[in-house]
Scaffold this motif. Structure first.
Motif, PDB file in Angstrom:
ATOM      1  N   LYS A   1       0.826  -1.203   0.000  1.00 11.26           N
ATOM      2  CA  LYS A   1       0.000   0.000   0.000  1.00 11.26           C
ATOM      3  C   LYS A   1       0.866   1.262   0.000  1.00 11.26           C
ATOM      4  N   ASN A   2       0.310   2.331  -0.604  1.00 13.22           N
ATOM      5  CA  ASN A   2       0.891   3.674  -0.541  1.00 13.22           C
ATOM      6  C   ASN A   2       2.281   3.750  -1.163  1.00 13.22           C
ATOM      7  N   ILE A   3       2.492   3.047  -2.271  1.00 14.87           N
ATOM      8  CA  ILE A   3       3.737   3.142  -3.020  1.00 14.87           C
ATOM      9  C   ILE A   3       3.607   4.306  -4.000  1.00 14.87           C
ATOM     10  N   LYS A   4       4.525   5.256  -3.939  1.00  9.51           N
ATOM     11  CA  LYS A   4       4.429   6.440  -4.792  1.00  9.51           C
ATOM     12  C   LYS A   4       5.604   6.581  -5.754  1.00  9.51           C
ATOM     13  N   VAL A   5       6.824   6.482  -5.266  1.00 11.50           N
ATOM     14  CA  VAL A   5       7.993   6.691  -6.117  1.00 11.50           C
ATOM     15  C   VAL A   5       8.411   5.421  -6.837  1.00 11.50           C
ATOM     16  N   LEU A   6       8.319   4.290  -6.177  1.00 12.79           N
ATOM     17  CA  LEU A   6       8.863   3.040  -6.709  1.00 12.79           C
ATOM     18  C   LEU A   6       7.820   2.208  -7.438  1.00 12.79           C
TER      19      LEU A   6
ATOM     20  N   MET B   1      14.800   9.741  -3.229  1.00 13.08           N
ATOM     21  CA  MET B   1      14.784   8.618  -4.171  1.00 13.08           C
ATOM     22  C   MET B   1      14.483   9.105  -5.577  1.00 13.08           C
ATOM     23  N   GLN B   2      13.512   9.999  -5.704  1.00  7.06           N
ATOM     24  CA  GLN B   2      13.162  10.522  -7.024  1.00  7.06           C
ATOM     25  C   GLN B   2      14.323  11.320  -7.607  1.00  7.06           C
ATOM     26  N   MET B   3      15.040  12.045  -6.757  1.00  6.86           N
ATOM     27  CA  MET B   3      16.208  12.789  -7.215  1.00  6.86           C
ATOM     28  C   MET B   3      17.261  11.852  -7.794  1.00  6.86           C
ATOM     29  N   VAL B   4      17.523  10.757  -7.087  1.00  4.59           N
ATOM     30  CA  VAL B   4      18.514   9.790  -7.559  1.00  4.59           C
ATOM     31  C   VAL B   4      18.069   9.174  -8.882  1.00  4.59           C
ATOM     32  N   ILE B   5      16.795   8.822  -8.968  1.00  7.70           N
ATOM     33  CA  ILE B   5      16.269   8.248 -10.207  1.00  7.70           C
ATOM     34  C   ILE B   5      16.444   9.224 -11.364  1.00  7.70           C
ATOM     35  N   ASP B   6      16.126  10.488 -11.128  1.00  6.65           N
ATOM     36  CA  ASP B   6      16.222  11.503 -12.185  1.00  6.65           C
ATOM     37  C   ASP B   6      17.669  11.737 -12.607  1.00  6.65           C
TER      38      ASP B   6
ATOM     39  N   THR C   1      21.393  11.924 -16.623  1.00  7.50           N
ATOM     40  CA  THR C   1      22.838  12.128 -16.728  1.00  7.50           C
ATOM     41  C   THR C   1      23.589  10.873 -17.137  1.00  7.50           C
ATOM     42  N   PHE C   2      23.079   9.701 -16.739  1.00 10.68           N
ATOM     43  CA  PHE C   2      23.820   8.461 -16.982  1.00 10.68           C
ATOM     44  C   PHE C   2      23.034   7.458 -17.818  1.00 10.68           C
ATOM     45  N   GLU C   3      22.131   7.972 -18.654  1.00  8.49           N
ATOM     46  CA  GLU C   3      21.374   7.130 -19.596  1.00  8.49           C
ATOM     47  C   GLU C   3      20.637   6.001 -18.895  1.00  8.49           C
ATOM     48  N   GLY C   4      20.171   6.286 -17.685  1.00  4.69           N
ATOM     49  CA  GLY C   4      19.389   5.296 -16.953  1.00  4.69           C
ATOM     50  C   GLY C   4      20.210   4.267 -16.210  1.00  4.69           C
ATOM     51  N   LYS C   5      21.540   4.310 -16.336  1.00  3.65           N
ATOM     52  CA  LYS C   5      22.384   3.361 -15.607  1.00  3.65           C
ATOM     53  C   LYS C   5      22.419   3.743 -14.127  1.00  3.65           C
ATOM     54  N   GLN C   6      22.516   2.737 -13.282  1.00  2.00           N
ATOM     55  CA  GLN C   6      22.466   2.969 -11.843  1.00  2.00           C
ATOM     56  C   GLN C   6      23.863   3.339 -11.331  1.00  2.00           C
ATOM     57  N   VAL C   7      24.247   4.596 -11.585  1.00  2.00           N
ATOM     58  CA  VAL C   7      25.567   5.082 -11.210  1.00  2.00           C
ATOM     59  C   VAL C   7      25.534   5.744  -9.833  1.00  2.00           C
ATOM     60  N   VAL C   8      24.549   6.612  -9.617  1.00  2.00           N
ATOM     61  CA  VAL C   8      24.399   7.318  -8.349  1.00  2.00           C
ATOM     62  C   VAL C   8      23.392   6.583  -7.474  1.00  2.00           C
TER      63      VAL C   8
END
Length: 394
Positions: free
Chosen positions: A46-51, A101-106, A111-118
């Motif tokens: 319940k209440n999942i917003k960002v993920l 979390m949204q900042m990291v995703i953005d 910046t990194f073509e969707g790769k999980q760098v940060v």
């Protein structure tokens, strides 16, 4: 037993089964014993917003990873350890966490073509508030730091991968002795983290059965019931205390579990890893060790550490990818003793997840009591059980 913790219990049980490679083994089981396979986080919680869109069986592992990255526990963002309260937004830090979390995703997307760098750890480094100012005094500069290009070669050349693996096999008893083992029955105990936040050790008495080449079944007896998991030659399955049986997922977890179910894994490491290289020397629990990096096909690299003197495997570190970053998982092997057939086996295995900085109680230790080789084990032992029907709704 609450929902997230039941998932953690089965997860740690699977770690024992497959050598520390699959921390999220049974996150495919929800509180009601239903499979999360194919479900997204918002469909299961319940209440999942960002993920939204995240696989449901990754959510708990991702949350534990964040705890380790920030050096906090559940109550830093949630009001308490009661999982029925997790959907509540009463703690304002929860909304801050969503924004971060949204900042990291953005950042990764733009910046990194969707790769999980940060990740959260990039800035937090195990602290709730990231440091954005140089901390004085600075450590003194050293020649090794200033003149990296002048790094001196090692006085003694490192051995090759083949030499390290050959010494490992010999330390276990030799290839001939290892191949003579066709079945294995193990009894052991394990302290599983239970209760709110995983802070209450739950003793488990475990039976493990293996049969060449790669069949296995684990049966864990705990105060609240029985857990089980196994590989029947087709798929890895898990069974929760309610009797619900589900395939281990996703596909990568299946691949890892099948890979490490091999009774002759020490003999087949060159086949397990598409690439192996000696990375250098390291210290592991007071022992000097050769650090070997092994990369399986289509998977993350794994780090193996072999004792320079004895040749035995001391540590294995694997990485489990989550939606919030890669979660490391470490298994230390200790107290190698001879089994009934004379080959050597680690009688102590200490497991450390990525959340251990904030939750030291989530460490788990396997203490082997007895190892019996070449005992008669019927093939029926490894047959996947029928799933029990769900309990009637109240």
């Amino acid at each position: 037993m609450n929902s997230p913790m039941r998932s953690t219990l089965v997860s740690l049980r699977m770690i024992a089964a497959v050598g520390g490679l699959v921390f999220a083994a049974a996150l495919s089981l929800s509180a009601q014993g239903q499979s999360m396979e194919g479900k997204t986080a918002e469909q299961a919680y319940k209440n999942i917003k960002v993920l939204k869109g995240t696989p449901a069986d990754q959510l708990n592992l991702g949350m534990h990873l964040v705890e380790g990255e920030l050096g906090v526990d559940c109550t830093y963002c949630h009001i308490d350890h009661d999982p029925t309260h997790f959907p509540l937004d009463d703690n304002p830090k929860k909304e801050t966490a969503r924004k971060m979390m949204q900042m990291v995703i953005d950042i990764n997307k733009n910046t990194f073509e969707g790769k999980q760098v940060v990740t959260c750890y990039t800035c937090h480094q195990g602290h709730p508030k990231p440091t954005n100012t140089v901390v004085l005094p600075l450590p003194p500069a050293t020649d090794a730091f200033i003149h990296l290009e002048e790094e001196k070669p090692m006085e003694t050349p490192l051995p090759s991968v083949d030499q390290i693996l050959a010494k490992y096999v010999q330390a276990l008893g030799g290839e001939q002795a290892l191949r003579k083992v066709t079945t294995r029955a193990i009894t052991e105990t394990q302290d599983l983290p239970a209760g709110p936040g995983g802070k209450t050790p739950l003793p488990a008495q475990i039976e493990r059965y293996q049969k060449a080449p790669n069949l296995y079944v684990n049966i864990d007896h705990i105060a609240t019931g029985t857990l089980a998991d196994g590989y029947d030659g087709k798929a890895v399955w898990t069974q929760n205390p309610r009797g619900a049986v589900t395939d281990l997922g996703p596909a990568l977890d299946q691949t890892r579990a099948r890979r490490t179910a091999d009774l002759y894994e020490p003999l087949n490491l060159k086949k397990t890893y598409a690439k192996m290289e000696v990375a250098g020397l390291a210290q592991v629990n007071g022992h000097e060790a050769y650090h070997v990096t092994g990369t399986p096909a289509n998977d993350n690299p794994e780090e193996l550490y072999f004792d320079v003197v004895t040749g035995l495997l001391l540590r294995k570190i694997t990485v489990i990818t989550t939606m919030l970053g890669d979660s490391p998982f470490q298994v230390d092997y200790d107290e190698y003793r001879e089994t009934s057939s004379g080959v050597r086996y680690p009688f102590v295995m200490r497991m450390t997840p990525g959340s251990s900085r904030s939750e030291p109680q989530t460490h788990s230790t396997i203490m082997v009591q007895k190892v019996q080789d070449n005992v008669a084990i019927d093939d029926a032992k490894f047959v996947r059980p029928q799933s029990a029907p769900p309990p009637p709704k109240q």
